[in-house]
Design an enzyme around this catalytic site. Structure first.
Site, PDB file in Angstrom:
ATOM      1  N   ASP A 276      71.053 -55.687 -19.468  1.00 30.77           N
ATOM      2  CA  ASP A 276      70.374 -54.646 -18.725  1.00 30.77           C
ATOM      3  C   ASP A 276      70.063 -53.376 -19.149  1.00 30.77           C
ATOM      4  OD1 ASP A 276      69.384 -53.469 -16.372  1.00 30.77           O
ATOM      5  OD2 ASP A 276      70.899 -54.284 -14.893  1.00 30.77           O
TER       6      ASP A 276
HETATM    7  C1  BGC Z   1      68.159 -53.044 -13.462  1.00 29.12           C
HETATM    8  C2  BGC Z   1      67.516 -54.219 -13.780  1.00 29.12           C
HETATM    9  C3  BGC Z   1      66.015 -53.936 -14.169  1.00 29.12           C
HETATM   10  C4  BGC Z   1      65.856 -52.821 -15.351  1.00 29.12           C
HETATM   11  C5  BGC Z   1      64.904 -52.411 -15.973  1.00 29.12           C
HETATM   12  C6  BGC Z   1      68.022 -51.809 -14.285  1.00 29.12           C
HETATM   13  O1  BGC Z   1      68.648 -50.580 -13.915  1.00 29.12           O
HETATM   14  O2  BGC Z   1      69.379 -53.142 -13.039  1.00 29.12           O
HETATM   15  O3  BGC Z   1      67.191 -55.005 -12.735  1.00 29.12           O
HETATM   16  O4  BGC Z   1      65.390 -54.946 -14.615  1.00 29.12           O
HETATM   17  O5  BGC Z   1      66.866 -51.757 -14.931  1.00 29.12           O
HETATM   18  O6  BGC Z   1      63.779 -51.807 -15.075  1.00 29.12           O
END
Ligand code: BGC
Length: 744
Positions: A276
């Site tokens: 993540d």
């Molecule tokens: C989220 C993800 C997301 C990523 C990129 C993170 O804060 O938890 O689900 O894909 O950001 O935007």
């Protein structure tokens, strides 16, 4: 060939077939429910891949293991290796983000279809809809020239307060996997990778950056992992996103148990693990414990853990170059798999087309849940109706953008008011009144998106002028419809809600409108449960819609006006009060540095049913404009061996006047078990269209293996021999027939 993937009956999954009794007699082969099985990552290009790796410098290899821009790693141009291009997210392809910061890139050709949110898709209880969702979205992703969609988001809904409840699917692991798998298969058919997130045990936003989640092993296996396991073993997902939080003391992007032992060794995962965004905390450890690509928030990309620090680790001998090659090889394999390399005709895709809007419409129309319908208040009968009051900020509120990675920039978002205007004859006057204002306490506004505190504080005092306007509109109209609920600022990633109350004074407003016009229909637009018992008692009709995509307003209007007969079923329990919910009743949410899932396996309806707590609306519940009878429910035998499949058939009779879809649900109970069990667990379901006055025989097949529990001592799935009760119904609390069977 339209479909690259072969559908066939998988031994582990529930198979069903529907034969039409009164009309056509379908053969089993024709009517067998498709099982969705993805295509394995190929190894055909391995020799080429090894050769490429042998030509790469250490710096080039490591460039592939971390973000080199916000949503891509680095490619190696001189060798023809492209960047691996990623995009959010679960509700559609996110607008283009700048390469080195979170600001939108300002493109004018990145408008996309906004698809119904995860909760809505799950509410269709329809695997075919999930497959359509995947293919449609996969085409959009290709039109934007991306390789990986950061989706689906399939964490379990542990608490109704979870900020991402709307993005996720369900509180039930079986429904979760039965929707996730076809979605992933559909997506990957379009030459893109699904990135299934967030692996795993990521069930709250509060303290998500560091909270250490403690789950006992049986609960982990039976509740929190099955949808991920099916995504890997059945759908063959090409990538997995590691979560932010810790699990049993280790961050999930460097968690040897989860990434190496379970994901790769046990499940045979061949794809890549992507972190993540800014979820990585170490260099050598992350890499060794299973992470392949580190993604993150802007800072000089060479400062990432898997960038310069990794080069230094290799140079110092802490990490071997062989280890680096292993990760590079995995990435190259998936790039070849989706035809980003190696030639081969790749899906070109299309975006924001009428066909895709219609996909979104179909899903939206099946997602709407009819919660209450006294005196057949719905569908609205327009005879003699001259005016309709449309009340509530949610009648005009747009929800496509918002929620960070789950936002979609779209040219089409039909609001509920627009949907009604599109569908009502022009002779009917719409009296619109906003009713309540979406207002936040400015002092607490900082809590929006602040991951260390709970959600925003709302201002719940009503504006007297707005109330007056709404009451007048209701009084002076033949019918009133209130659009209430929440929105995507209130329900959002990065914060959990504080409680289940309806924000912005809506409860008071609805009571006032009901008092002047008892013919008021209440429609909730929201992604997660709210406390709505009082309103529900006083209203004759209550409808639940969702963040329901580009065509959400049209789909909703079609349900309200009877063009579509509602067939959605709740994918989670609507509690009467938050303290009835397991994580809250056990005082184990949100924890502090650590959160212990004290309710164990008793998540969602498992808790309500086992503890005999009445929900407001149960899991699996949803009404129709017609009525159904279930007759002759029976199993094909009384005794089964461990390797057999139970076949339960039931005649679903449409006893009303409208054609309609019903979801036959099959739950299993084991009495006198030697282990703790939930009162019942969903083990199969089937959605079937039955014409008014006719009936359909639905057969649900449950492999005996589906009845297994996870034996922690033996470290394996075990089916306890003895007597089981199979329960056939149309919600978890409306069981029509119990069928005893014995497992040898
Ligand atoms: C989220 C993800 C997301 C990523 C990129 C993170 O804060 O938890 O689900 O894909 O950001 O935007």
């Amino acid at each position: 060939m339209k479909n690259k993937f072969i559908y066939f009956s998988a031994a582990l999954a529930v198979m069903l077939f529907v034969s039409c009794k009164n009309e056509v007699q379908n053969s089993d082969a024709e009517s067998a429910q498709k099982e969705y099985i993805g295509k394995e990552i190929g190894t055909d290009h391995d020799a080429e891949i090894d050769k490429l790796i042998s030509q790469m410098t250490l710096e080039e290899k490591i460039g592939m293991l971390h973000g080199n821009s916000m949503f891509a790693n680095a490619g190696v141009k001189r060798l023809g290796i492209p960047e691996l291009k990623m995009a959010d997210g679960p509700l559609g392809v996110r607008e283009e983000i700048s390469r080195d910061n979170w600001a939108p890139a300002g493109w004018t050709n990145d408008f996309a279809t906004y698809y119904p949110a995860g909760g809505a898709l799950a509410a269709t209880w329809n695997a075919e809809m999930a497959h359509t969702f995947g293919t449609s979205l996969g085409e959009e992703l290709r039109a934007r020239d991306k390789d990986m969609l950061l989706s689906p988001a399939i964490n379990m809904v542990r608490t109704p307060l979870g900020g991402r409840t709307y993005e996720y699917m369900s509180e039930d692991p079986f429904l979760n996997k039965k929707i996730a798998v076809p979605l992933i298969v559909g997506l990957q058919e379009k030459d893109v990778m699904a990135c299934v997130k967030h692996f795993a045990a990521n069930n709250q936003e509060t303290n998500r950056d560091y909270v250490d989640v403690q789950i006992d092993e049986r609960t982990l296996r039976e509740i929190y992992l099955p949808a991920f396991e099916a995504s890997v073993k059945e759908a063959k997902a090409y990538s997995i996103m590691g979560a932010y939080n810790k699990f049993r003391g280790e961050y999930l992007c460097e968690n040897d148990y989860m990434l190496n032992k379970i994901l790769r060794d046990e499940w045979g995962f061949k794809g890549i693990v992507v972190s993540d965004w800014a979820a990585v905390h170490s260099t050598a450890k992350s890499l060794k414990n299973g992470l392949d690509i580190e993604m993150g928030t802007p800072k000089p990309f060479n400062e990432f853990f898997l960038a310069d620090k990794l080069i230094a680790a290799v140079k110092s001998g802490e990490v071997s170059e062989k280890e680096i090659d292993l990760h590079v090889k995995r990435i190259l394999r998936v790039l070849f798999q989706v035809k980003a390399m190696g030639g081969g005709e790749r899906t070109k895709g299309s975006i924001a087309t009428e066909a895709h809007y219609q996909d979104a419409y179909k899903i939206a129309a099946e997602a709407v849940v009819l919660l209450k319908n006294e005196n057949n208040a719905l569908p609205l009968k327009l005879d003699g109706v001259k005016s309709i009051a449309v009340i509530g900020n949610n009648a005009t509120k747009k929800n496509a953008l918002g929620g960070f990675g789950a936002g979609v920039k779209t040219k089409r978002e039909i609001t509920p008011l627009e949907g009604l205007k599109n569908r009502l004859p022009s002779s009917i006057k719409i009296n619109y009144a906003e009713g309540y204002l979406e207002r936040y306490d400015e002092k607490n506004k900082g809590n929006l998106g602040n991951i260390t505190s709970n959600g925003p504080v709302t201002i719940d005092q009503l504006d007297p002028a707005k109330v007056q306007e709404a009451v007048e509109a209701a009084k002076n109209s033949d019918v009133a419809i209130i659009f209430a609920g929440s929105n995507r600022d209130y329900e959002t990633e990065a914060s959990d809600r504080r409680d289940l109350h309806l924000p912005f004074g809506q409860e008071e407003l609805i009571q006032k409108v009901l008092a002047v016009n008892p013919k008021t229909i209440v429609v909730f637009v929201a992604g997660a449960p709210f406390e709505i018992e009082n309103i529900s008692k006083k209203s004759q009709a209550v409808v639940w819609s969702w963040f329901n995509g580009s065509e959400g307003g049209n789909a909703l209007a079609d349900v309200l006006l009877g063009k579509v007969n509602p067939s959605g079923k709740l994918p989670w329990t609507m509690p009467k009060a938050i303290m009835d919910s397991p994580a809250h009743a056990t005082n184990s949410f949100p924890g502090g540095k650590t959160v212990n899932y004290a309710e164990g396996i008793l998540i969602g309806y498992r808790w309500f049913d086992t503890k005999n707590i009445a929900p407001l609306y149960p899991f699996g519940y949803g009404l129709s404009y017609t009525t159904f009878g279930f007759e002759n429910a029976k199993a094909d035998k009384t005794d089964y061996a461990q390797n057999e499949t139970i076949s339960v058939s039931v005649e679903v009779k449409n006893t009303g006047k409208e054609d309609g879809k019903e979801v036959v649900q099959l739950y299993a109970s084991k009495s006198g078990s030697k282990i703790t069990r939930a009162a019942q667990e969903l083990k199969g379901f089937s959605k079937v269209l039955v014409k008014a006055g006719s009936s359909q025989t639905v057969t649900i097949k449950v492999p005996v293996k589906e009845l297994a529990y996870y034996d922690v001592t033996a470290k394996k799935w075990t089916v306890e021999p003895g007597k089981y009760t199979l329960k056939v119904g149309n919600s978890s609390r409306d069981i029509k027939k119990e069928i005893p069977v014995t497992i040898k």
